[in-house]
Design an enzyme around this catalytic site. Structure first.
Site, mmCIF file in Angstrom:
data_model
loop_
_atom_site.group_PDB
_atom_site.id
_atom_site.type_symbol
_atom_site.label_atom_id
_atom_site.label_comp_id
_atom_site.label_asym_id
_atom_site.label_seq_id
_atom_site.Cartn_x
_atom_site.Cartn_y
_atom_site.Cartn_z
ATOM 1 N N GLY A 132 0.783 -1.248 0.000
ATOM 2 C CA GLY A 132 0.000 0.000 0.000
ATOM 3 C C GLY A 132 0.805 1.283 0.000
ATOM 4 O O GLY A 132 0.362 2.295 -0.542
ATOM 5 N N GLU A 168 3.916 4.298 5.966
ATOM 6 C CA GLU A 168 2.671 3.549 5.801
ATOM 7 C C GLU A 168 1.672 4.322 4.958
ATOM 8 O O GLU A 168 1.731 5.551 4.867
ATOM 9 C CB GLU A 168 2.056 3.263 7.176
ATOM 10 C CG GLU A 168 2.141 1.808 7.593
ATOM 11 C CD GLU A 168 1.231 0.857 6.803
ATOM 12 O OE1 GLU A 168 0.967 1.078 5.602
ATOM 13 O OE2 GLU A 168 0.782 -0.126 7.415
ATOM 14 N N ASP A 169 0.752 3.600 4.369
ATOM 15 C CA ASP A 169 -0.298 4.252 3.595
ATOM 16 C C ASP A 169 -1.400 4.805 4.497
ATOM 17 O O ASP A 169 -1.810 5.941 4.367
ATOM 18 C CB ASP A 169 -0.892 3.288 2.548
ATOM 19 C CG ASP A 169 -1.309 1.935 3.125
ATOM 20 O OD1 ASP A 169 -1.073 1.672 4.328
ATOM 21 O OD2 ASP A 169 -1.872 1.114 2.365
ATOM 22 N N ASP A 205 -5.198 2.743 10.451
ATOM 23 C CA ASP A 205 -6.620 2.474 10.612
ATOM 24 C C ASP A 205 -6.855 2.015 12.055
ATOM 25 O O ASP A 205 -6.845 2.828 12.962
ATOM 26 C CB ASP A 205 -7.002 1.410 9.566
ATOM 27 C CG ASP A 205 -8.489 1.134 9.464
ATOM 28 O OD1 ASP A 205 -9.285 2.052 9.691
ATOM 29 O OD2 ASP A 205 -8.856 -0.010 9.153
ATOM 30 N N LYS A 254 -7.010 7.413 10.027
ATOM 31 C CA LYS A 254 -8.453 7.243 10.299
ATOM 32 C C LYS A 254 -8.624 7.139 11.813
ATOM 33 O O LYS A 254 -8.803 6.038 12.334
ATOM 34 C CB LYS A 254 -8.915 5.907 9.700
ATOM 35 C CG LYS A 254 -9.614 5.968 8.365
ATOM 36 C CD LYS A 254 -10.196 4.588 8.068
ATOM 37 C CE LYS A 254 -10.435 4.373 6.588
ATOM 38 N NZ LYS A 254 -10.821 2.980 6.306
ATOM 39 N N PHE A 314 -14.127 3.328 3.263
ATOM 40 C CA PHE A 314 -13.052 2.572 2.616
ATOM 41 C C PHE A 314 -12.503 3.371 1.443
ATOM 42 O O PHE A 314 -13.218 3.680 0.496
ATOM 43 C CB PHE A 314 -13.523 1.191 2.181
ATOM 44 C CG PHE A 314 -12.367 0.249 1.983
ATOM 45 C CD1 PHE A 314 -11.730 -0.326 3.072
ATOM 46 C CD2 PHE A 314 -11.880 -0.018 0.713
ATOM 47 C CE1 PHE A 314 -10.636 -1.165 2.909
ATOM 48 C CE2 PHE A 314 -10.790 -0.859 0.531
ATOM 49 C CZ PHE A 314 -10.170 -1.436 1.627
ATOM 50 N N VAL A 315 -11.224 3.699 1.511
ATOM 51 C CA VAL A 315 -10.617 4.531 0.474
ATOM 52 C C VAL A 315 -9.613 3.737 -0.356
ATOM 53 O O VAL A 315 -8.994 2.801 0.133
ATOM 54 C CB VAL A 315 -9.946 5.781 1.081
ATOM 55 C CG1 VAL A 315 -10.971 6.697 1.728
ATOM 56 C CG2 VAL A 315 -8.866 5.411 2.096
ATOM 57 N N ASP A 347 -5.547 -0.298 -2.002
ATOM 58 C CA ASP A 347 -6.308 -1.198 -2.866
ATOM 59 C C ASP A 347 -7.596 -1.676 -2.227
ATOM 60 O O ASP A 347 -7.799 -1.571 -1.029
ATOM 61 C CB ASP A 347 -5.479 -2.456 -3.157
ATOM 62 C CG ASP A 347 -5.402 -3.375 -1.940
ATOM 63 O OD1 ASP A 347 -5.022 -2.897 -0.852
ATOM 64 O OD2 ASP A 347 -5.758 -4.568 -2.060
ATOM 65 N N ARG A 402 -4.885 0.436 -7.033
ATOM 66 C CA ARG A 402 -3.649 1.002 -6.497
ATOM 67 C C ARG A 402 -3.078 2.070 -7.423
ATOM 68 O O ARG A 402 -2.399 2.993 -6.979
ATOM 69 C CB ARG A 402 -2.590 -0.100 -6.318
ATOM 70 C CG ARG A 402 -2.907 -1.113 -5.224
ATOM 71 C CD ARG A 402 -1.641 -1.889 -4.893
ATOM 72 N NE ARG A 402 -1.900 -3.123 -4.178
ATOM 73 C CZ ARG A 402 -2.027 -3.214 -2.849
ATOM 74 N NH1 ARG A 402 -1.951 -2.131 -2.122
ATOM 75 N NH2 ARG A 402 -2.240 -4.366 -2.281
HETATM 76 P P1 IMP Z 1 -4.748 -1.457 10.565
HETATM 77 O O1 IMP Z 1 -3.942 -2.566 11.107
HETATM 78 O O2 IMP Z 1 -6.217 -1.610 10.864
HETATM 79 O O3 IMP Z 1 -4.262 -0.064 10.993
HETATM 80 O O4 IMP Z 1 -4.695 -1.578 9.004
HETATM 81 C C1 IMP Z 1 -3.752 -0.984 8.239
HETATM 82 C C2 IMP Z 1 -3.759 -1.532 6.837
HETATM 83 O O5 IMP Z 1 -5.071 -1.873 6.424
HETATM 84 C C3 IMP Z 1 -3.278 -0.488 5.860
HETATM 85 O O6 IMP Z 1 -1.898 -0.554 5.709
HETATM 86 C C4 IMP Z 1 -4.049 -0.852 4.616
HETATM 87 O O7 IMP Z 1 -3.332 -1.806 3.868
HETATM 88 C C5 IMP Z 1 -5.325 -1.461 5.106
HETATM 89 N N1 IMP Z 1 -6.449 -0.492 5.107
HETATM 90 C C6 IMP Z 1 -7.050 0.064 6.169
HETATM 91 N N2 IMP Z 1 -8.022 0.907 5.807
HETATM 92 C C7 IMP Z 1 -8.030 0.901 4.458
HETATM 93 C C8 IMP Z 1 -8.809 1.595 3.470
HETATM 94 O O8 IMP Z 1 -9.713 2.417 3.738
HETATM 95 N N3 IMP Z 1 -8.512 1.310 2.174
HETATM 96 C C9 IMP Z 1 -7.529 0.433 1.809
HETATM 97 N N4 IMP Z 1 -6.779 -0.215 2.697
HETATM 98 C C10 IMP Z 1 -7.025 0.007 4.010
HETATM 99 MG MG MG Z 2 -0.832 -1.493 3.970
#
Ligand code: IMP
Ligand code: MG
Length: 184
Positions: free
Chosen positions: A48, A103-104, A107, A135, A156-157, A163, A169
């Site tokens: 990502g 990181e992208d 979340d 987020k 969801f973005v 992706d 992507r």
């Molecule tokens: P976390 O562990 O919940 O913080 O998830 C992080 C990862 O989930 C990111 O690096 C993304 O790959 C994926 N992710 C979380 N939210 C989104 C979204 O809205 N769109 C796409 N990928 C997401």
């Molecule tokens: Mg990621």
């Protein structure tokens, strides 16, 4: 440029190409100031963050190394499973390095919280996080970014590296995916 087939699945453009460029340039300037005289190693979390990484590293004007790591937390769906697995590890040791995890999106924070713990155990000089998107509403892990580009709502973005099922992507902007796309 028009990406018609993919554009049709986008509910709304959240962040334009110009806004992304502007933000990444400023972040790169800040990082260049903060890491002056340090041993900067930028670590991109695949896949990502590759687009963000490619732009951010060119916005950094001081010497920097890069490396890549791949972990899985999401599988094919849209919700975090809480299970994080290392798919590809770093190629190098971290002693003496000032690590910047790129990181992208932050979340739930589960992925980064786990990652920073294992990387900390390898004793780098310092460790910080740069995320393009944040987020905050969805956070469950106790973790914050040191650098972040944009706060996004709980939707969801996709695009600019992010992706859904490995698609979108290559969109040059960040958009909200139409819910009917992942309801299918
Ligand atoms: P976390 O562990 O919940 O913080 O998830 C992080 C990862 O989930 C990111 O690096 C993304 O790959 C994926 N992710 C979380 N939210 C989104 C979204 O809205 N769109 C796409 N990928 C997401
Ligand atoms: Mg990621």
């Amino acid at each position: 440029m028009i990406h018609t087939e993919m554009d049709e699945d986008i509910l709304k453009v959240l962040i334009s190409q110009e806004e992304l460029q502007d933000c990444v340039r400023k972040m790169g300037e800040q990082i260049s100031q903060d890491y002056q005289g340090k041993n900067l190693l930028m670590v991109s979390v695949l896949k990502g963050s590759v687009v963000f990484m490619a732009d951010l590293m060119r916005a950094v004007s001081i010497p920097a190394q890069i490396d890549f790591m791949s972990v899985s937390s999401y599988g094919a769906g849209v919700k975090s499973s809480g299970v994080v697995k290392i798919i590809k590890d770093l190629d190098q040791q971290l002693e003496g390095k000032d690590l910047l995890i790129v990181e992208d999106i932050l979340d739930s924070g589960m992925t980064l919280s786990y990652l920073s713990d294992i990387l900390k155990a390898r004793r780098p000089n310092s460790i910080r996080i740069a995320t393009l998107l944040d987020k905050p509403e969805r956070r469950t892990a106790n973790i914050q970014a040191d650098y972040f580009g944009f706060q996004v709502p709980d939707a969801f973005v996709v695009g600019y590296g992010l992706d859904y099922n490995e698609k979108y992507r290559n969109l040059p902007y960040i958009g909200i995916l139409k819910p009917q796309v992942y309801a299918k």
